[in-house]
Motif scaffolding. Sequence first.
Motif: not given
Length: 577
Positions: A149-166
């Motif tokens: 999740v940290l790696v994805i959020g670091w690369q793309d904040l929008t995808s990281g937010i979707i990931l954290v919410l889902t």
Amino acid sequence: MRPLDPRLLRYAGATRVTLATGALVTVLQTAAVVAFAWLVTRLVVRAIAGAPFPELSALFAWLVLVVVARGVLLWLAEAVSARGGATVVAQLREQLVDAFGRLGPQGLAGRSSADLTLVAGRGMDALDGYFAKYLPQLIGTAVAMPLLVLVIGWQDLTSGIILVLTLPLIPVFMVLVGWATQAAQKKQWAALSTLSRGFLDVVAGLPTLTLFGRQHRQEARIRRVSEEYRARTMTVLRMSFLSGFVLELAASLSVALIAVAIGLRLLGGSLDLSVGLFVLLLAPEAFLPLRNVGASYHAATEGMEAAAKAFEVLDAAQDAVPEAAAAADGDGLVFSEVVVSYDGIPVVGPFSGAVRPGTLAALSAPSGAGKSSLVAAALGFATCTGVISAGGRADAAGRREAIAWAGQRPGLRAGTIAENVALGETAPDTAPVAEALRAAAAPELDPALLVGAGGTGLSGGQAQRVAVARALYRLRARSCGVLILDEPTSALDADTERALVASLRAVAAEGVAVLVVSHREAVVAAADEVLELGGVLERDGVLERDGVSEHEGVHERDGVLERSGVLQNGGLSDVRH
């Protein structure tokens, strides 16, 4: 049981090593996953950009190395979980058996022996699924998922937010399904326990049932309980498939949301292809540990339920007040104002008496007077007040070390006679076994003879003498100072009884305190001392008062002992009219 019960760390130290090693391997696996996604992204992007083949071949070589590394790490993770699980199960089983010994029959009185056997046997084996499948995924959820999740959020904040919410949606579904599965699993375990107890009862009573022609009536009962267990098992399996479908659906929809968001932004030109592809490759990997936890949970539920039952026994053994190792004055076997109780109700005593080293004593009383209860108290298997010492030790563990014992029931197991005599030894020596059999008046028994469970294949008297030989073998092997035999001659003929009594006198002559619980005339006549419950000590026709209690209705009148309206003089009774 919780996903990781803290008691597992307390009772099985190998769990900590397994968790630490698993976490380290999981970190390496996560690094390999990130490297794999990055290399694939580089290859695709550079191939689209028209990069030369040598540059692509170098990336491809690195990709092959990463794939091999992932395979090795996957094998290593399975090896760590399998080896760690086997070690933890062995430690738990050892702790459980030790708890059985510390609690004793008195502490385990409210628990079914079939249930305890089921937990220590199949239940502990079922924990293999917990360690081999469930625990590695649990570690992955705790370690790999946050890193991804940290790696994805670091690369793309929008995808990281979707990931954290889902991501929380999956645990919610897991909890809901887990509650239902846990309830079904408890019912399945209860059905299995009922089946085990019922089958054990039928097997134990089969000779009696067959004797009265009632054995066929138990078929319907066994069939009904088996069918109930089958139905419970199928219910758990249905829930397993249902939960797998729910978790897969939730994870797929979550990944689809991320993919749609990435696709729209790629079309709009607000997201670079390398970032979008890299995130898209990592997103399923972020959901994978949670999905695997839910899928493997059902494979571990039986083991988790068994572990919870085992922890109940271990907690009870730990909560039991430890008896301090205490020294006592003198050797031999000494009872001082002993009162034996069951469920808080006194059933025997107060009783005082002593068996000195080099003495053969007989404990005599009518059937049901509590002779065996007194022996159980000496072994630490019954609650009592007063003081009991054996071999100079007054604590239960010390007494058990000093006592060699054979009970009323031989308690033989399937195997050779030698294995039964030298119980617990992997390679018993033939000579000491043969000597113990001779001392038990059973020289005709071949140590290599195979017997069935409970002594099947031997007569009652032969099984009794094998049990006595086992006690004599322990007496020699452990240098015990006390020998206790409970009704050892009840199934013997007169000649064999005389031979065994003569052998016991020889054992006593070696300095051993020998106590024989018996009301047989031959044993009482050969004894140096005769102890009677109720505190009456009779020797050579002389009655001595020793702790006789008034509530038993015993008092002395004109040199004659009167008990409940019966006059006893010199061991003979005259009924008062």
